[in-house]
Motif scaffolding. Structure first.
Motif, PDB file in Angstrom:
ATOM      1  N   GLN A 183     -28.778 -18.217   0.903  1.00  0.00           N
ATOM      2  CA  GLN A 183     -29.145 -19.579   0.503  1.00  0.00           C
ATOM      3  C   GLN A 183     -30.416 -19.580  -0.347  1.00  0.00           C
ATOM      4  O   GLN A 183     -30.525 -20.296  -1.327  1.00  0.00           O
ATOM      5  CB  GLN A 183     -29.326 -20.485   1.735  1.00  0.00           C
ATOM      6  CG  GLN A 183     -29.640 -21.921   1.396  1.00  0.00           C
ATOM      7  CD  GLN A 183     -28.558 -22.600   0.567  1.00  0.00           C
ATOM      8  OE1 GLN A 183     -27.386 -22.292   0.658  1.00  0.00           O
ATOM      9  NE2 GLN A 183     -28.955 -23.532  -0.283  1.00  0.00           N
ATOM     10  N   GLU A 184     -31.393 -18.735   0.023  1.00  0.00           N
ATOM     11  CA  GLU A 184     -32.630 -18.636  -0.752  1.00  0.00           C
ATOM     12  C   GLU A 184     -32.355 -18.073  -2.152  1.00  0.00           C
ATOM     13  O   GLU A 184     -32.936 -18.536  -3.139  1.00  0.00           O
ATOM     14  CB  GLU A 184     -33.647 -17.757  -0.017  1.00  0.00           C
ATOM     15  CG  GLU A 184     -34.146 -18.378   1.279  1.00  0.00           C
ATOM     16  CD  GLU A 184     -34.957 -17.416   2.130  1.00  0.00           C
ATOM     17  OE1 GLU A 184     -35.904 -17.884   2.781  1.00  0.00           O
ATOM     18  OE2 GLU A 184     -34.661 -16.209   2.145  1.00  0.00           O
TER      19      GLU A 184
ATOM     20  N   LYS B  48     -30.527 -21.427  -8.979  1.00  0.00           N
ATOM     21  CA  LYS B  48     -30.502 -22.793  -9.499  1.00  0.00           C
ATOM     22  C   LYS B  48     -31.796 -23.101 -10.263  1.00  0.00           C
ATOM     23  O   LYS B  48     -31.769 -23.673 -11.351  1.00  0.00           O
ATOM     24  CB  LYS B  48     -30.302 -23.786  -8.358  1.00  0.00           C
ATOM     25  CG  LYS B  48     -30.158 -25.213  -8.811  1.00  0.00           C
ATOM     26  CD  LYS B  48     -29.900 -26.146  -7.640  1.00  0.00           C
ATOM     27  CE  LYS B  48     -29.815 -27.574  -8.114  1.00  0.00           C
ATOM     28  NZ  LYS B  48     -29.657 -28.502  -7.014  1.00  0.00           N
TER      29      LYS B  48
ATOM     30  N   GLU C 279     -30.857 -20.813  -4.233  1.00  0.00           N
ATOM     31  CA  GLU C 279     -31.879 -21.767  -4.694  1.00  0.00           C
ATOM     32  C   GLU C 279     -32.664 -21.187  -5.866  1.00  0.00           C
ATOM     33  O   GLU C 279     -32.962 -21.898  -6.829  1.00  0.00           O
ATOM     34  CB  GLU C 279     -32.826 -22.114  -3.537  1.00  0.00           C
ATOM     35  CG  GLU C 279     -32.172 -22.983  -2.477  1.00  0.00           C
ATOM     36  CD  GLU C 279     -33.057 -23.197  -1.259  1.00  0.00           C
ATOM     37  OE1 GLU C 279     -34.280 -22.979  -1.339  1.00  0.00           O
ATOM     38  OE2 GLU C 279     -32.507 -23.596  -0.215  1.00  0.00           O
TER      39      GLU C 279
END
Length: 169
Positions: A5-6, A12, A9
């Motif tokens: 997930q990190e 993105k 991010e």
């Protein structure tokens, strides 16, 4: 190591910025993000970790909106050379009972509690794990010989993370 997930991010953020090349390195893990032809390509090289290759394609919620670029995440395992056969000769791992900071010695000026080749007893203190300003002495819990130390002094450790490998007697 960074969680998936990190990494997503980071991808993105890099995709939305004008940055074309980004590298992050911590505790033997290196993550490199590069923009190539409008796509963000991620290559992460962890210390001993599972090999994982995953492609993630983000679709715009509205079909009339232009399709988002394909984002590739690639995690490769680096091989760690074993110097001696002794490192693989163990039958017990001392693990961290909590999340915290690993300390191999009682104070910065003292000698480490244990070193490779040292014998330990069930009540021998092998290290300290500091959590929330509390210094917790970790005992060996087995009688044996230390064959490998898996973490460095001052390194953050997770609950259940192996700290030492021991050949039980």
């Amino acid at each position: 190591m960074l969680k998936v997930q990190e990494i997503r991010e980071l991808i993105k953020l890099i995709d939305e910025s004008s940055i074309s090349d980004f590298t992050y390195e911590s505790n033997g893990t290196k993550v490199t993000l590069k923009k190539e032809n409008g796509d963000v390509v991620t290559v992460a090289k962890p210390s001993p970790a599972q090999t994982q290759i995953q492609e993630v394609q983000e679709q715009a919620p509205n079909p009339t909106v232009e399709k988002q670029p394909v984002v590739k995440e690639e995690v490769k395992q680096e091989t760690k050379e074993e110097t001696t056969n002794e490192n693989t000769d163990f039958n017990y791992e001392i693990v961290s009972p909590m999340v915290g900071t690993f300390y191999a010695k009682p104070t910065p000026d003292d000698d480490p509690y244990v070193q490779v080749g040292d014998s330990v007893d069930t009540s021998s203190v092998v290290c300290i794990v500091e959590a929330m300003k509390l210094f917790n002495e970790i005992e060996a819990e087995v009688k044996g010989k230390i064959v490998e130390i898996l973490v460095d002094d001052g390194e953050l450790v997770e609950y259940g993370q192996p700290l030492f490998r021991v050949k039980k007697q």
